[in-house]
Design a protein around this motif. Structure first.
Motif, PDB file in Angstrom:
ATOM      1  N   GLY A   1       0.799  -1.216   0.000  1.00 14.78           N
ATOM      2  CA  GLY A   1       0.000   0.000   0.000  1.00 14.78           C
ATOM      3  C   GLY A   1       0.834   1.270   0.000  1.00 14.78           C
ATOM      4  N   GLY A   2       2.114   1.162   0.324  1.00 17.39           N
ATOM      5  CA  GLY A   2       3.006   2.313   0.369  1.00 17.39           C
ATOM      6  C   GLY A   2       3.721   2.595  -0.929  1.00 17.39           C
ATOM      7  N   ARG A   3       3.414   1.815  -1.978  1.00 20.67           N
ATOM      8  CA  ARG A   3       4.033   2.047  -3.278  1.00 20.67           C
ATOM      9  C   ARG A   3       3.534   3.357  -3.904  1.00 20.67           C
ATOM     10  NH1 ARG A   3       2.187  -3.114  -6.397  1.00 20.67           N
ATOM     11  NH2 ARG A   3       0.380  -2.702  -5.047  1.00 20.67           N
ATOM     12  N   VAL A   4       4.357   3.943  -4.759  1.00 21.45           N
ATOM     13  CA  VAL A   4       3.901   5.073  -5.553  1.00 21.45           C
ATOM     14  C   VAL A   4       2.956   4.565  -6.649  1.00 21.45           C
ATOM     15  CG1 VAL A   4       4.596   6.959  -7.078  1.00 21.45           C
ATOM     16  CG2 VAL A   4       5.993   6.387  -5.084  1.00 21.45           C
ATOM     17  N   HIS A   5       3.323   3.453  -7.278  1.00 23.00           N
ATOM     18  CA  HIS A   5       2.490   2.798  -8.282  1.00 23.00           C
ATOM     19  C   HIS A   5       2.942   1.352  -8.382  1.00 23.00           C
ATOM     20  CE1 HIS A   5       5.984   3.386 -10.823  1.00 23.00           C
ATOM     21  NE2 HIS A   5       5.851   4.699 -10.733  1.00 23.00           N
ATOM     22  N   ARG A   6       2.350   0.602  -9.313  1.00 22.65           N
ATOM     23  CA  ARG A   6       2.582  -0.845  -9.346  1.00 22.65           C
ATOM     24  C   ARG A   6       4.011  -1.221  -9.702  1.00 22.65           C
ATOM     25  NH1 ARG A   6      -1.068  -2.077 -14.749  1.00 22.65           N
ATOM     26  NH2 ARG A   6       0.224  -0.926 -16.246  1.00 22.65           N
ATOM     27  N   ASP A   7       4.773  -0.307 -10.293  1.00 23.67           N
ATOM     28  CA  ASP A   7       6.156  -0.600 -10.646  1.00 23.67           C
ATOM     29  C   ASP A   7       7.142  -0.130  -9.586  1.00 23.67           C
ATOM     30  OD1 ASP A   7       5.540  -1.855 -13.067  1.00 23.67           O
ATOM     31  OD2 ASP A   7       5.385   0.066 -14.107  1.00 23.67           O
TER      32      ASP A   7
ATOM     33  N   THR B   1      31.671  -4.311  -5.425  1.00 18.53           N
ATOM     34  CA  THR B   1      32.795  -4.746  -6.269  1.00 18.53           C
ATOM     35  C   THR B   1      33.424  -3.565  -6.991  1.00 18.53           C
ATOM     36  OG1 THR B   1      31.788  -6.923  -6.595  1.00 18.53           O
ATOM     37  CG2 THR B   1      33.436  -6.251  -8.193  1.00 18.53           C
ATOM     38  N   ARG B   2      32.626  -2.549  -7.273  1.00 20.19           N
ATOM     39  CA  ARG B   2      33.142  -1.342  -7.958  1.00 20.19           C
ATOM     40  C   ARG B   2      33.687  -0.300  -6.994  1.00 20.19           C
ATOM     41  NH1 ARG B   2      30.172  -5.144 -10.855  1.00 20.19           N
ATOM     42  NH2 ARG B   2      30.581  -4.824 -13.086  1.00 20.19           N
ATOM     43  N   GLY B   3      33.792  -0.629  -5.712  1.00 16.36           N
ATOM     44  CA  GLY B   3      34.436   0.270  -4.760  1.00 16.36           C
ATOM     45  C   GLY B   3      33.551   1.339  -4.164  1.00 16.36           C
ATOM     46  N   ALA B   4      32.228   1.178  -4.277  1.00 15.62           N
ATOM     47  CA  ALA B   4      31.302   2.168  -3.729  1.00 15.62           C
ATOM     48  C   ALA B   4      30.381   1.506  -2.710  1.00 15.62           C
ATOM     49  CB  ALA B   4      30.479   2.810  -4.842  1.00 15.62           C
ATOM     50  N   LEU B   5      29.696   2.331  -1.944  1.00 14.40           N
ATOM     51  CA  LEU B   5      28.690   1.885  -0.993  1.00 14.40           C
ATOM     52  C   LEU B   5      27.307   2.121  -1.594  1.00 14.40           C
ATOM     53  CD1 LEU B   5      30.233   3.315   2.313  1.00 14.40           C
ATOM     54  CD2 LEU B   5      30.563   1.057   1.280  1.00 14.40           C
ATOM     55  N   VAL B   6      26.278   1.544  -0.950  1.00  9.89           N
ATOM     56  CA  VAL B   6      24.934   1.644  -1.529  1.00  9.89           C
ATOM     57  C   VAL B   6      23.910   1.792  -0.414  1.00  9.89           C
ATOM     58  CG1 VAL B   6      24.766  -0.876  -1.687  1.00  9.89           C
ATOM     59  CG2 VAL B   6      23.278   0.543  -3.110  1.00  9.89           C
ATOM     60  N   CYS B   7      22.953   2.679  -0.663  1.00  9.35           N
ATOM     61  CA  CYS B   7      21.923   3.038   0.311  1.00  9.35           C
ATOM     62  C   CYS B   7      20.554   2.663  -0.247  1.00  9.35           C
ATOM     63  CB  CYS B   7      21.988   4.548   0.561  1.00  9.35           C
ATOM     64  SG  CYS B   7      20.687   5.229   1.615  1.00  9.35           S
ATOM     65  N   ALA B   8      19.654   2.230   0.628  1.00  5.73           N
ATOM     66  CA  ALA B   8      18.265   1.962   0.253  1.00  5.73           C
ATOM     67  C   ALA B   8      17.380   3.065   0.813  1.00  5.73           C
ATOM     68  CB  ALA B   8      17.805   0.611   0.792  1.00  5.73           C
ATOM     69  N   GLN B   9      16.649   3.745  -0.057  1.00  5.05           N
ATOM     70  CA  GLN B   9      15.668   4.728   0.395  1.00  5.05           C
ATOM     71  C   GLN B   9      14.352   3.999   0.656  1.00  5.05           C
ATOM     72  OE1 GLN B   9      13.426   7.327  -2.322  1.00  5.05           O
ATOM     73  NE2 GLN B   9      14.445   9.047  -1.322  1.00  5.05           N
ATOM     74  N   ILE B  10      13.826   4.136   1.872  1.00  2.21           N
ATOM     75  CA  ILE B  10      12.586   3.444   2.213  1.00  2.21           C
ATOM     76  C   ILE B  10      11.522   4.462   2.612  1.00  2.21           C
ATOM     77  CG2 ILE B  10      13.818   1.361   2.903  1.00  2.21           C
ATOM     78  CD1 ILE B  10      13.265   2.071   5.823  1.00  2.21           C
ATOM     79  N   GLY B  11      10.265   4.135   2.309  1.00  2.00           N
ATOM     80  CA  GLY B  11       9.201   5.064   2.656  1.00  2.00           C
ATOM     81  C   GLY B  11       7.826   4.523   2.344  1.00  2.00           C
ATOM     82  N   HIS B  12       6.835   5.331   2.675  1.00  6.17           N
ATOM     83  CA  HIS B  12       5.429   5.062   2.359  1.00  6.17           C
ATOM     84  C   HIS B  12       4.926   6.269   1.587  1.00  6.17           C
ATOM     85  CE1 HIS B  12       1.135   4.450   2.699  1.00  6.17           C
ATOM     86  NE2 HIS B  12       1.304   3.301   3.324  1.00  6.17           N
ATOM     87  N   ALA B  13       4.324   6.030   0.408  1.00  8.99           N
ATOM     88  CA  ALA B  13       3.948   7.133  -0.479  1.00  8.99           C
ATOM     89  C   ALA B  13       2.809   7.977   0.067  1.00  8.99           C
ATOM     90  CB  ALA B  13       3.584   6.596  -1.856  1.00  8.99           C
ATOM     91  N   GLY B  14       1.928   7.406   0.894  1.00 15.42           N
ATOM     92  CA  GLY B  14       0.829   8.197   1.447  1.00 15.42           C
ATOM     93  C   GLY B  14      -0.024   8.817   0.366  1.00 15.42           C
ATOM     94  N   LEU B  15      -0.211  10.124   0.429  1.00 13.32           N
ATOM     95  CA  LEU B  15      -1.070  10.835  -0.514  1.00 13.32           C
ATOM     96  C   LEU B  15      -0.532  10.840  -1.935  1.00 13.32           C
ATOM     97  CD1 LEU B  15      -1.960  13.793   1.848  1.00 13.32           C
ATOM     98  CD2 LEU B  15      -3.653  12.290   0.783  1.00 13.32           C
ATOM     99  N   VAL B  16       0.727  10.476  -2.112  1.00 12.08           N
ATOM    100  CA  VAL B  16       1.342  10.458  -3.440  1.00 12.08           C
ATOM    101  C   VAL B  16       1.079   9.143  -4.156  1.00 12.08           C
ATOM    102  CG1 VAL B  16       3.543  10.758  -4.666  1.00 12.08           C
ATOM    103  CG2 VAL B  16       3.081  12.092  -2.629  1.00 12.08           C
TER     104      VAL B  16
ATOM    105  N   ARG C   1      -5.104   3.524  -8.015  1.00 14.82           N
ATOM    106  CA  ARG C   1      -5.646   2.737  -9.127  1.00 14.82           C
ATOM    107  C   ARG C   1      -4.579   1.803  -9.690  1.00 14.82           C
ATOM    108  NH1 ARG C   1      -9.776   6.668 -12.577  1.00 14.82           N
ATOM    109  NH2 ARG C   1     -11.013   7.354 -10.779  1.00 14.82           N
ATOM    110  N   SER C   2      -3.368   2.301  -9.790  1.00 15.09           N
ATOM    111  CA  SER C   2      -2.281   1.460 -10.265  1.00 15.09           C
ATOM    112  C   SER C   2      -1.958   0.374  -9.251  1.00 15.09           C
ATOM    113  CB  SER C   2      -1.032   2.307 -10.533  1.00 15.09           C
ATOM    114  OG  SER C   2       0.046   1.514 -10.955  1.00 15.09           O
ATOM    115  N   ASN C   3      -1.911   0.754  -7.974  1.00 15.38           N
ATOM    116  CA  ASN C   3      -1.607  -0.216  -6.910  1.00 15.38           C
ATOM    117  C   ASN C   3      -2.757  -1.188  -6.633  1.00 15.38           C
ATOM    118  OD1 ASN C   3       0.892   0.909  -6.458  1.00 15.38           O
ATOM    119  ND2 ASN C   3       0.242   2.186  -4.743  1.00 15.38           N
ATOM    120  N   ARG C   4      -3.986  -0.726  -6.932  1.00 13.74           N
ATOM    121  CA  ARG C   4      -5.199  -1.466  -6.576  1.00 13.74           C
ATOM    122  C   ARG C   4      -5.264  -1.712  -5.071  1.00 13.74           C
ATOM    123  NH1 ARG C   4      -5.859  -5.898 -11.530  1.00 13.74           N
ATOM    124  NH2 ARG C   4      -5.977  -4.331 -13.203  1.00 13.74           N
ATOM    125  N   MET C   5      -4.821  -0.705  -4.328  1.00 14.68           N
ATOM    126  CA  MET C   5      -4.841  -0.768  -2.871  1.00 14.68           C
ATOM    127  C   MET C   5      -5.082   0.624  -2.323  1.00 14.68           C
ATOM    128  SD  MET C   5      -1.705  -3.318  -1.885  1.00 14.68           S
ATOM    129  CE  MET C   5      -2.507  -3.755  -0.342  1.00 14.68           C
TER     130      MET C   5
END
Length: 395
Positions: free
Chosen positions: A67-73, A94-109, A113-117
């Motif tokens: 339910g927190g997706r922006v859309h189905r993709d 492997t390429r010498g960099a670090l990586v971050c995950a952005q997490i959230g709930h889209a709410g009003l955004v 209809r796309s999510n069907r939720m």
């Protein structure tokens, strides 16, 4: 005194991490995860950034629940995707960099209809992205949101991410609770600045608890919604102080604007209306022809356009800060470090040229090639890219 250019390429601590330089690839929805799946295209997107010299790249946007997706993709950071994301984090490392995950709930955004939720809001109101009325969240639903953030954080750690960025900006759920314009509640999650910050603080505390002490926790934080009656410095500065006092965050990435009500505030530049219309279904395109110019206000591009507001936070806080917004030149980077910002975050400049950081370091470039046309905004439906890169021209 000015910081020597090489200071941008010296290591800097971010909580438990050491970043090899001061450049972070800001979260930019990649448009390469159909039905929310991890693809080779998504992995290649971040490999290119890692090989281009940024110290850390950010995967955007990982929803905490369906339910927190922006859309189905939009990807949901569940246990199955965490396993699949191991290929991405391993490839970036492997390429010498670090990586971050952005997490959230889209709410009003969220596009319901796309999510069907259904989605959630602090107070009942109409949402154009949701294409209808969104009901105010119950206390029980908010407890579940906090829990879901914790689960997503745990999955991010299992996936091999080095950092987790909690989305507190752009009118998404937690951001909407901060806003006096969107949050009209009368319970412990609404009212004065501190009560409107309660949900965000609980979420950040849970994310830190689940992430442990080997992963950095940051937040993308709105300084200014760019909306009349919205979240502004008189609210955002005290809220940032509360977050700093809580002690759960390793840095704030400072942003502004609202995907719900004023998206161009955090892009700046030309509005690619023709491209937007062409990328949408006919019915949506017709609506954009009628009201698009009211939805997308025009803000001329300025280098480091969030810097005036960000200076207020640098003055008020001691925690590390990440400057975002129109960072395109080595002079901007040098000046930001001079003013006490620990890192800079780049988005469109690295879409145009993912190797820009390496070129800065080699001295072969002092300014990015981005012309701030914002036509990349309309490419998010079939692979976010700069339309001026050779492989994009003619598509």
């Amino acid at each position: 005194m000015t910081t020597a250019p090489s200071a941008a390429f010296t290591p800097m601590r971010l909580g438990p991490l050491t970043l090899k330089n001061r450049f972070i690839k800001a979260a930019t929805f990649e448009g390469r995860m159909p039905r929310g799946e991890v693809t080779d295209g998504l992995i290649d997107f971040h490999i290119e950034v890692a090989e281009g010299g940024a110290a850390m790249t950010t995967v955007a946007y990982c929803a905490i629940s369906p339910g927190g997706r922006v859309h189905r993709d939009t990807m949901v950071l569940d246990t199955r995707r965490a396993t699949a994301l191991r290929r991405l984090t391993d490839a970036v490392h492997t390429r010498g960099a670090l990586v971050c995950a952005q997490i959230g709930h889209a709410g009003l955004v969220a596009n319901t209809r796309s999510n069907r939720m259904r989605t959630l809001a602090p107070s009942t109101r109409f949402s154009a992205p949701a294409m209808g009325l969104v009901r105010a969240a119950t206390i029980e639903q908010l407890d579940e949101v906090v829990s879901d953030f914790g689960v997503a954080a745990r999955n991010a750690v299992d996936a091999g991410f080095d950092a987790i960025e909690v989305h507190l900006g752009h009118g998404y759920l937690l951001s909407s609770f901060l806003s006096p314009n969107l949050n009209k509640r009368r319970d412990r999650f609404g009212g004065d600045t501190a009560r409107r910050a309660e949900l965000a603080r609980r979420v950040v505390e849970r994310v830190r608890a689940e992430a442990g002490d080997t992963v950095a926790v940051t937040a993308k934080f709105n300084m200014d919604d760019g909306v009349r009656g919205g979240f502004w410095l008189t609210d955002s500065l005290p809220t940032a102080r509360l977050l700093e006092t809580d002690g759960h965050l390793d840095a704030l990435e400072l942003t502004g604007g609202s995907s719900l009500l004023n998206p161009m505030y955090y892009f700046r530049g030309d509005v690619p209306m023709a491209e937007f219309i062409a990328s949408q279904p006919a019915s949506v395109g017709l609506g954009l022809r009628v009201i698009g110019n009211r939805m997308f206000r025009t803000y001329p591009f300025e280098e480091a356009f969030f810097l005036p507001q960000a200076r207020q936070f640098r003055e008020a806080l001691t925690m590390p800060l990440i400057l975002l917004g129109g960072v395109n030149t080595m002079t901007t980077v040098t000046n930001a470090l001079d003013e006490g910002f620990e890192f800079v975050a780049m988005a469109r400049a690295l879409l145009r040229d993912p190797a820009l950081v390496n070129k800065f370091q080699a001295g072969t470039a002092h300014e990015g090639l981005c012309v701030h046309c914002t036509k990349c905004m309309a490419t998010i439906y079939d692979g976010t890219r700069c339309v001026l890169r050779p492989e994009s021209i003619g598509r």
